[in-house]
Enzyme design. Structure first.
Site, mmCIF file in Angstrom:
data_model
loop_
_atom_site.group_PDB
_atom_site.id
_atom_site.type_symbol
_atom_site.label_atom_id
_atom_site.label_comp_id
_atom_site.label_asym_id
_atom_site.label_seq_id
_atom_site.Cartn_x
_atom_site.Cartn_y
_atom_site.Cartn_z
ATOM 1 C CE1 TYR A 143 -3.767 2.432 0.779
ATOM 2 C CE2 TYR A 143 -2.298 3.301 2.471
ATOM 3 C CZ TYR A 143 -3.441 3.414 1.701
ATOM 4 O OH TYR A 143 -4.257 4.505 1.841
ATOM 5 C CG ASP A 238 5.925 3.720 0.629
ATOM 6 O OD1 ASP A 238 6.253 4.425 1.604
ATOM 7 O OD2 ASP A 238 4.750 3.534 0.287
ATOM 8 C CE LYS A 266 2.383 4.925 8.291
ATOM 9 N NZ LYS A 266 0.983 5.166 8.632
HETATM 10 N N1 HOZ Z 1 -3.847 2.701 6.140
HETATM 11 C C1 HOZ Z 1 -3.340 2.974 7.430
HETATM 12 C C2 HOZ Z 1 -2.554 1.854 7.995
HETATM 13 N N2 HOZ Z 1 -1.933 1.003 7.118
HETATM 14 C C3 HOZ Z 1 -4.441 3.329 8.382
HETATM 15 C C4 HOZ Z 1 -4.460 4.762 8.573
HETATM 16 C C5 HOZ Z 1 -5.453 5.229 9.615
HETATM 17 O O1 HOZ Z 1 -6.549 4.703 9.745
HETATM 18 O O2 HOZ Z 1 -5.112 6.159 10.263
#
Ligand code: HOZ
Length: 432
Positions: A143, A238, A266
């Site tokens: 992702y 990434d 992050k």
């Molecule tokens: N897609 C995010 C974790 N892989 C989640 C992000 C969120 O809900 O803050």
């Protein structure tokens, strides 16, 4: 009595789609009501009804030094009084670029943005501008944020809802996105042989954290690097999730592979919205105003967000920080494995630095298909039992977990004790 949590969720659903601002948070895959939080400190969170939790999401990675770290909070408070945004350059941005370049020398030039999604879509645009090619390759279950062309065979929330491709993405946009299984060297070689010279870039999570945690086979990363070099393809790591979390120098330092470009997020925002992309100077100098690749943002390099990130990056450079974080995360994994074995539940777990993966399968998975073969019903039973015991895990079998420097031995012991009960529940549910 109706809890505050239920009241908030019911009201939120009237105004916010699904009641949440990011889909995985809705608990749809595990069932039940999402937890609404009001406070965090160190390794702990408190919900709106006052219940305490040990947190293993850590805002999906950024809170590596724990919630509300006094030095981060003080730095943010001090800088905030000078205005929250200028929309103009500051010395803080330069400090951030220097810190990133120092820790990840492959990032010869850096541009700051406000999210990981912005970082990945901008990096791909820069790579396309540099190579003059359109197609790119990603891997199943990885992702890279929610830009259109990246929502193809994607992980995280898309896996949670069982739809690896998103509606709303025109076929023409997705047509330039090629995908392959993660860790499959033979298929990688075959694809490069056929279309390597047409690829602008390859984007990869060097440790996957969005289809649960999947480790790279070192030969896979090495082959990928060699093929990209041979065919003039920009290799983008990434590291939004892995950057400064699996190692002080990120996954690229851990595995000794130098990408052409890297995306970050992050940890570099310390809990505030910051992303970054960067890499070889010759690629980055194609960006406007120097070159013809356009990319911009009103809040890019925001002084308050950058300050939270700078303080966090300073704290994680303390001697032994990552060794201690990795040891604590491994202690958690070992404890959970021992608890599952004692109860007699099929379970495996592993960690890389401060990230971990839990799987209801006999072996840790290597790719998307193996992740999908794990027992999701068992995960859901486990998740809810842990939540009842005050252990906050990602509400999906397809998310990695995160440990912070604030997690103590007592936290780990409490988590393992709760897990023993949760595994027993998994077993009794299966037998029922
Ligand atoms: N897609 C995010 C974790 N892989 C989640 C992000 C969120 O809900 O803050």
């Amino acid at each position: 009595m109706t809890s505050q949590n239920q009241i908030l969720f019911e009201k939120s659903q009237r105004l916010i789609p699904g009641g949440v601002n990011s889909p995985v948070r809705a608990f749809r895959s595990v069932g039940g009501t999402p937890v609404f939080f009001k406070k965090g400190l160190g390794s702990k969170l408190w919900d709106v009804d006052g219940k305490e939790y040990i947190d293993y999401i850590n805002s999906w990675g950024p809170m590596i030094v724990g919630h509300a770290h006094p030095e981060v909070i003080a730095a943010v408070q001090a800088v905030a009084v000078n205005s929250l945004s200028f929309g103009a350059p500051t010395g803080l941005e330069l400090e951030m670029a220097e810190a990133i370049n120092h820790l990840m020398p492959s990032m010869e030039q850096v541009r700051l943005v406000s999210s990981g999604t912005e970082a990945t879509m901008s990096a791909i645009r820069a790579a396309r501008g540099f190579t003059g090619r359109s197609q790119f390759l990603k891997f199943e279950g990885c992702y890279h944020g929610h830009a259109d062309a990246l929502l193809v065979k994607a992980g995280s929330g898309l896996l949670t809802f069982g739809e690896p491709d998103s509606a709303g993405v025109p076929t023409e946009v997705a047509a330039n996105t090629l995908t392959l299984p993660y860790n499959d060297v033979a298929q990688l070689e075959a694809l490069f042989k056929q279309s390597g010279d047409a690829l602008a870039c390859v984007i990869i999570e060097p440790v996957v954290g969005n289809m649960n945690l999947v480790k790279p086979n070192p030969l896979f990363l090495k082959t990928l690097r060699e093929l990209c070099t041979k065919h003039g393809v920009v290799l983008i790591f990434d590291e939004v999730m892995t950057g400064f979390r699996v190692h002080l120098g990120g996954a690229q330092a851990l595995y000794g592979i130098k990408p052409d470009m890297t995306t970050l997020g992050k940890v570099i925002g310390g809990g505030l919205p910051v992303g970054a992309f960067g890499g070889r100077k010759e690629i980055m100098s194609g960006l406007a105003p120097l070159g013809k690749v356009y990319q911009a943002g009103t809040l890019s390099g925001n002084p308050v967000a950058v300050t939270a990130g700078l303080k966090t990056l300073a704290l994680i450079q303390a001697p032994g920080f990552h060794e201690q974080l990795a040891a604590q995360t491994q202690k958690l994994v070992d404890g959970l494995m021992a608890a599952a074995k004692k109860v007699g539940v099929t379970f495996s777990a592993q960690s890389v630095g401060g990230m971990f993966g839990l799987y209801f399968s006999a072996e840790c998975p290597n790719c998307f298909d193996e992740v999908m073969a794990s027992d999701r019903a068992a995960f859901n039973t486990f998740f809810h039992s842990m939540l009842d015991s005050g252990i906050y895990l990602g509400p999906s079998a397809f998310e990695a977990g995160f440990v912070s420097a604030a997690h103590t031995d007592a936290d780990i012991a409490a988590t393992v004790a709760a897990a023993e009960k949760a595994f027993a529940k998994v077993l009794s549910t299966k037998q029922a």
